[in-house]
Design a protein around this motif. Structure first.
Motif: not given
Length: 234
Positions: A174, A207, A214, A217-219, A221, A230-233
């Motif tokens: 991540p 995506r 979702w 959400r933009e996981i 990027r 991959y950027q989990p919130e």
């Protein structure tokens, strides 16, 4: 239909009888059942009535062409494996994902042994996509590696093998930015030559499937000029 008791059936869509017969003979010897269609217009009606394990689909066909058929198959049966057969190397990017998302491709002229090997490899990747219990995902994105599934809040995203592999690689680190070259190395272990646009196409489809579950959400990027992460919130 020909073959023995393997149970896996391969639809060969090829308008050159000699090539079709050669592929069918080698596949039959390897334990597959085969059926052959020569005309593109026959394919969708046949598939509505039958359930093959995989489709070997020639690009250039009389009637409906292979590109159109692959698109129609993907819309109707997203998980039916399709291997495109083509003499047009310039079409490879489109075949693998830019427009169609074929599972693999074979370029003419080819060895019939290569056809059997590609069929077996695609089936190994795809056959575990179905038939597994869906684990509880809570409010998370979960990878079911045994079943090659990605689940968002328990909803199966219906990823292809390549999309699953991309997501798995990025989720394993991540926040790390992966270049397109790095992602291609994970997507295609045989180091085939495809363009960076193929990665972009798979990411776009990945995506969309996540966004269907979702939308807020933009996981995954984009990092302009570099690649993806991959950027989990939080």
């Amino acid at each position: 239909m020909s073959g023995n008791d393997n149970g896996d059936s391969i639809l060969i869509v090829e308008d050159e009888p000699k090539i079709a017969r050669l592929m069918a003979d080698y596949l039959t010897d390897s334990g597959f059942h085969t059926h052959h269609l020569e005309h593109g217009d026959e394919v969708m009606p046949w598939l509505e009535a039958q359930s093959p394990t995989l489709v070997l689909l020639d690009l250039m066909l009389p009637g409906t062409d292979g590109l159109t058929l692959c698109r129609q198959i993907r819309e109707r049966w997203p998980r039916l494996p399709v291997i495109m057969v083509t003499a047009r190397v310039e079409e490879v990017d489109r075949l693998l994902g830019l427009e169609l998302g074929a599972d693999d491709y074979i370029c003419k002229p080819f060895s019939p042994r290569e056809v059997v090997a590609r069929v077996k490899a695609v089936l190994r990747r795809s056959r575990t996509l179905d038939g597994y219990d869906v684990p509880s995902a809570g409010a998370a994105l979960v990878l079911d590696e045994d079943g090659w599934r990605a689940l968002a809040d328990g909803h199966d995203l219906g990823l292809t093998a390549v999309e699953f592999q991309l997501l798995k690689v990025m989720m394993g680190a991540p926040g790390r930015i992966f270049s397109r070259d790095q992602l291609m190395d994970h997507m295609y272990r045989d180091h085939r030559i495809v363009s960076e646009r193929t990665v972009d196409s798979h990411i776009k489809k990945l995506r969309k499937k996540i966004g269907d579950v979702w939308p807020e959400r933009e996981i995954i990027r984009s990092v302009y000029g570099v690649g993806y992460k991959y950027q989990p919130e939080e």
